[in-house]
Design a protein around this motif. Sequence first.
Motif, PDB file in Angstrom:
ATOM      1  N   ALA A 112       0.547  -1.190  -0.008  1.00 23.85           N
ATOM      2  CA  ALA A 112      -0.019   0.059  -0.008  1.00 23.85           C
ATOM      3  C   ALA A 112       1.038   1.071  -0.086  1.00 23.85           C
ATOM      4  CB  ALA A 112      -1.195   0.001   1.253  1.00 23.85           C
ATOM      5  N   CYS A 113       1.948   1.353   1.257  1.00 22.99           N
ATOM      6  CA  CYS A 113       2.756   2.471   0.912  1.00 22.99           C
ATOM      7  C   CYS A 113       3.528   2.629  -0.125  1.00 22.99           C
ATOM      8  CB  CYS A 113       3.995   2.604   2.660  1.00 22.99           C
ATOM      9  SG  CYS A 113       2.886   2.603   3.575  1.00 22.99           S
ATOM     10  N   LEU A 114       4.046   1.506  -1.112  1.00 22.55           N
ATOM     11  CA  LEU A 114       4.844   1.204  -2.302  1.00 22.55           C
ATOM     12  C   LEU A 114       3.875   2.166  -2.910  1.00 22.55           C
ATOM     13  CD1 LEU A 114       7.111  -2.020  -2.448  1.00 22.55           C
ATOM     14  CD2 LEU A 114       7.490   0.471  -2.353  1.00 22.55           C
ATOM     15  N   LEU A 115       2.615   1.805  -3.591  1.00 19.33           N
ATOM     16  CA  LEU A 115       2.113   2.095  -4.655  1.00 19.33           C
ATOM     17  C   LEU A 115       1.774   3.854  -4.322  1.00 19.33           C
ATOM     18  CD1 LEU A 115      -0.322  -0.833  -4.396  1.00 19.33           C
ATOM     19  CD2 LEU A 115       1.122  -0.282  -6.340  1.00 19.33           C
ATOM     20  N   SER A 116       1.335   4.088  -3.136  1.00 26.47           N
ATOM     21  CA  SER A 116       0.961   5.715  -2.783  1.00 26.47           C
ATOM     22  C   SER A 116       2.719   6.354  -3.431  1.00 26.47           C
ATOM     23  CB  SER A 116       0.615   5.865  -1.452  1.00 26.47           C
ATOM     24  OG  SER A 116       1.684   5.408  -0.667  1.00 26.47           O
ATOM     25  N   VAL A 117       3.426   5.483  -2.830  1.00 24.72           N
ATOM     26  CA  VAL A 117       5.106   6.190  -3.611  1.00 24.72           C
ATOM     27  C   VAL A 117       5.178   6.657  -5.206  1.00 24.72           C
ATOM     28  CG1 VAL A 117       7.257   6.363  -3.459  1.00 24.72           C
ATOM     29  CG2 VAL A 117       6.291   6.156  -1.472  1.00 24.72           C
ATOM     30  N   MET A 118       4.691   5.386  -5.563  1.00 28.87           N
ATOM     31  CA  MET A 118       4.587   5.629  -6.875  1.00 28.87           C
ATOM     32  C   MET A 118       3.771   6.067  -7.190  1.00 28.87           C
ATOM     33  SD  MET A 118       5.036   1.122  -7.480  1.00 28.87           S
ATOM     34  CE  MET A 118       5.451   1.049  -9.136  1.00 28.87           C
ATOM     35  N   ALA A 119       2.902   6.542  -6.903  1.00 25.72           N
ATOM     36  CA  ALA A 119       1.832   7.924  -7.219  1.00 25.72           C
ATOM     37  C   ALA A 119       1.744   8.849  -7.646  1.00 25.72           C
ATOM     38  CB  ALA A 119      -0.285   7.700  -6.874  1.00 25.72           C
ATOM     39  N   TYR A 120       3.090   9.210  -5.708  1.00 22.75           N
ATOM     40  CA  TYR A 120       3.955  10.651  -5.681  1.00 22.75           C
ATOM     41  C   TYR A 120       4.260  10.588  -6.814  1.00 22.75           C
ATOM     42  CZ  TYR A 120       6.471  14.356  -3.281  1.00 22.75           C
ATOM     43  OH  TYR A 120       7.052  15.033  -3.045  1.00 22.75           O
ATOM     44  N   ASP A 121       5.468  10.126  -7.227  1.00 22.59           N
ATOM     45  CA  ASP A 121       6.180  10.200  -8.253  1.00 22.59           C
ATOM     46  C   ASP A 121       5.795  10.828  -9.400  1.00 22.59           C
ATOM     47  OD1 ASP A 121       8.943   9.383  -9.274  1.00 22.59           O
ATOM     48  OD2 ASP A 121       7.688   7.653 -10.613  1.00 22.59           O
ATOM     49  N   ARG A 122       4.207   9.859  -9.846  1.00 22.79           N
ATOM     50  CA  ARG A 122       4.211   9.815 -11.394  1.00 22.79           C
ATOM     51  C   ARG A 122       3.557  11.697 -11.115  1.00 22.79           C
ATOM     52  NH1 ARG A 122       5.954   8.781 -14.878  1.00 22.79           N
ATOM     53  NH2 ARG A 122       7.661   9.095 -13.154  1.00 22.79           N
ATOM     54  N   PHE A 123       3.198  11.672  -9.997  1.00 20.92           N
ATOM     55  CA  PHE A 123       2.598  13.332  -9.679  1.00 20.92           C
ATOM     56  C   PHE A 123       3.562  13.910  -9.736  1.00 20.92           C
ATOM     57  CE2 PHE A 123       2.407  16.156  -6.098  1.00 20.92           C
ATOM     58  CZ  PHE A 123       1.880  17.023  -6.264  1.00 20.92           C
ATOM     59  N   ARG A 138      18.403  10.363  -5.264  1.00 21.78           N
ATOM     60  CA  ARG A 138      18.290   9.357  -5.339  1.00 21.78           C
ATOM     61  C   ARG A 138      18.293   9.393  -3.253  1.00 21.78           C
ATOM     62  NH1 ARG A 138      21.430   4.816  -6.374  1.00 21.78           N
ATOM     63  NH2 ARG A 138      22.157   6.165  -8.677  1.00 21.78           N
ATOM     64  N   LYS A 139      18.224  10.082  -2.914  1.00 26.20           N
ATOM     65  CA  LYS A 139      18.441  10.190  -1.523  1.00 26.20           C
ATOM     66  C   LYS A 139      16.780  10.574  -0.974  1.00 26.20           C
ATOM     67  CE  LYS A 139      19.374  12.445   2.730  1.00 26.20           C
ATOM     68  NZ  LYS A 139      20.618  13.545   3.213  1.00 26.20           N
ATOM     69  N   VAL A 140      16.021  11.317  -1.232  1.00 23.29           N
ATOM     70  CA  VAL A 140      14.447  10.919  -1.612  1.00 23.29           C
ATOM     71  C   VAL A 140      13.655   9.205  -1.762  1.00 23.29           C
ATOM     72  CG1 VAL A 140      12.380  11.580  -2.806  1.00 23.29           C
ATOM     73  CG2 VAL A 140      14.143  13.325  -1.320  1.00 23.29           C
ATOM     74  N   CYS A 141      14.064   8.483  -3.582  1.00 24.71           N
ATOM     75  CA  CYS A 141      14.101   7.473  -3.293  1.00 24.71           C
ATOM     76  C   CYS A 141      13.596   6.561  -2.392  1.00 24.71           C
ATOM     77  CB  CYS A 141      14.285   7.272  -4.639  1.00 24.71           C
ATOM     78  SG  CYS A 141      13.870   8.815  -5.990  1.00 24.71           S
ATOM     79  N   SER A 142      15.082   6.258  -2.230  1.00 18.80           N
ATOM     80  CA  SER A 142      15.813   5.726  -1.271  1.00 18.80           C
ATOM     81  C   SER A 142      15.168   5.564   0.098  1.00 18.80           C
ATOM     82  CB  SER A 142      17.506   5.879  -0.631  1.00 18.80           C
ATOM     83  OG  SER A 142      17.582   5.031  -2.070  1.00 18.80           O
ATOM     84  N   GLY A 143      14.895   6.916   0.259  1.00 19.32           N
ATOM     85  CA  GLY A 143      13.615   6.793   2.224  1.00 19.32           C
ATOM     86  C   GLY A 143      12.551   6.919   2.123  1.00 19.32           C
ATOM     87  N   LEU A 144      12.291   7.127   1.393  1.00 23.64           N
ATOM     88  CA  LEU A 144      10.776   6.513   0.482  1.00 23.64           C
ATOM     89  C   LEU A 144      10.743   5.282   0.623  1.00 23.64           C
ATOM     90  CD1 LEU A 144       9.229   9.442  -2.334  1.00 23.64           C
ATOM     91  CD2 LEU A 144       8.356   9.187   0.286  1.00 23.64           C
ATOM     92  N   VAL A 145      10.965   4.671   0.050  1.00 19.84           N
ATOM     93  CA  VAL A 145      11.149   2.943  -0.350  1.00 19.84           C
ATOM     94  C   VAL A 145      11.299   2.390   1.145  1.00 19.84           C
ATOM     95  CG1 VAL A 145      12.825   0.986  -0.857  1.00 19.84           C
ATOM     96  CG2 VAL A 145      11.650   2.602  -2.618  1.00 19.84           C
ATOM     97  N   GLY A 146      12.515   3.131   2.034  1.00 22.54           N
ATOM     98  CA  GLY A 146      12.769   2.261   2.791  1.00 22.54           C
ATOM     99  C   GLY A 146      11.744   2.820   4.485  1.00 22.54           C
ATOM    100  N   ALA A 147      11.107   3.754   3.629  1.00 24.62           N
ATOM    101  CA  ALA A 147       9.702   4.269   4.860  1.00 24.62           C
ATOM    102  C   ALA A 147       8.493   3.129   4.612  1.00 24.62           C
ATOM    103  CB  ALA A 147       9.284   5.715   4.647  1.00 24.62           C
ATOM    104  N   SER A 148       8.781   2.424   3.516  1.00 23.98           N
ATOM    105  CA  SER A 148       7.329   1.825   2.867  1.00 23.98           C
ATOM    106  C   SER A 148       7.722   0.232   3.685  1.00 23.98           C
ATOM    107  CB  SER A 148       7.370   1.920   1.178  1.00 23.98           C
ATOM    108  OG  SER A 148       7.353   3.060   1.676  1.00 23.98           O
ATOM    109  N   TRP A 149       8.861  -0.400   4.025  1.00 26.34           N
ATOM    110  CA  TRP A 149       9.176  -1.169   3.568  1.00 26.34           C
ATOM    111  C   TRP A 149       9.571  -1.429   6.364  1.00 26.34           C
ATOM    112  CZ3 TRP A 149      10.255  -5.886   1.386  1.00 26.34           C
ATOM    113  CH2 TRP A 149       9.769  -6.172   0.265  1.00 26.34           C
ATOM    114  N   VAL A 150       9.972  -0.056   6.162  1.00 26.42           N
ATOM    115  CA  VAL A 150       9.821   0.270   7.651  1.00 26.42           C
ATOM    116  C   VAL A 150       7.764   0.184   8.365  1.00 26.42           C
ATOM    117  CG1 VAL A 150      10.342   1.125   9.811  1.00 26.42           C
ATOM    118  CG2 VAL A 150      11.767   0.887   8.404  1.00 26.42           C
ATOM    119  N   ILE A 151       7.478   1.236   7.704  1.00 29.19           N
ATOM    120  CA  ILE A 151       5.791   0.609   8.208  1.00 29.19           C
ATOM    121  C   ILE A 151       4.719  -0.662   7.666  1.00 29.19           C
ATOM    122  CG2 ILE A 151       3.985   1.896   7.815  1.00 29.19           C
ATOM    123  CD1 ILE A 151       5.170   4.507   6.495  1.00 29.19           C
ATOM    124  N   GLY A 152       5.401  -0.733   7.026  1.00 28.74           N
ATOM    125  CA  GLY A 152       4.558  -2.480   6.371  1.00 28.74           C
ATOM    126  C   GLY A 152       5.856  -3.651   7.833  1.00 28.74           C
TER     127      GLY A 152
END
Length: 311
Positions: A112-123, A138-152
């Motif tokens: 769910a987090c990754l899909l919202s991150v991907m939508a934000y990227d397209r936005f 790169r730093k922002v992308c890595s942070g968003l992905v890392g946050a998605s895994w940690v939240i999950g």
Amino acid sequence: MEVGNITTVTEFVLLGFSNNPQIQALLFVLFLGIYLLTLMGNLTVLLVIRADSHLHTPMYFFLSHLSLLDAFYSSIIVPKLLENLLSKWKTISPLECFTQISLVIFSGATEACLLSVMAYDRFQAVCHPLLYVVAMNRKVCSGLVGASWVIGLGTGLVNSILLGQQHFCGPNLVRSFACELPPVLLLACSDPYISVASILTTMVILGLGTLVLLLGSYTRIIMTALGINSATGRRKIFSTCSSHFLVVTIFYGSGVFRYMTPASGSALEQVLSVQYSVVTPLLNPLIYSLKNQEVKAALRRVMARKLGLTF
């Protein structure tokens, strides 16, 4: 097992689909084929993104993590399902059951987090193209992905720990082919209020929260696309976002119906569970590869290089 006057369940029985040996054999072949295709499809997407430099962009960085997660999620459910289709005794220990539930919640929350991150990227790509490279570095992308895994991970741990506090004294028949929270909670002898409140809170905050982000991002994307005079530009925007929107629709549609409706063990619930946990991880790489020209072109380039090296 009975300790004093307290009976404790030492194993659960997964009722699955059918006790008919012929039907079980057909289902085994079907689900084995789906599982192998799921692994092959998602691993192919991963390898193509890694091997082709044209796909080293934020959009495909997020897609590679989604493919990894889908392969992992399918591996949580299907191997045990296949084992039970061949086994006479379809049992699972409480520890294994609670671990499976934890990993299922972890995978769903992370996706769910990754899909919202991907939508934000397209936005960002559509609505702020001039600032896209800065906004999605790169730093922002890595942070968003890392946050998605940690939240999950946190979501899965909290819900499984609360579930582990429940007392199960029988019956031990889980009306599903896998350990999922709704049918297992039905078997709790203690008051499941805390676990129910926890999963509902998760659905409201995480599920609806990410859905709001998704809808907000796509509303802005659609408004921007409609404001473009060029038909080619509008078509390119809708073509780029259509694959992701289709994946989001399938994921949220099946997930909401599965977890926001009361568990009853009905045939419809079984169908939704199969679609949500078995079919969706297979559909995602197919949708992205069949509807995405860049992925298809990259796959052709990778295959051409491999064939060139071979011959």
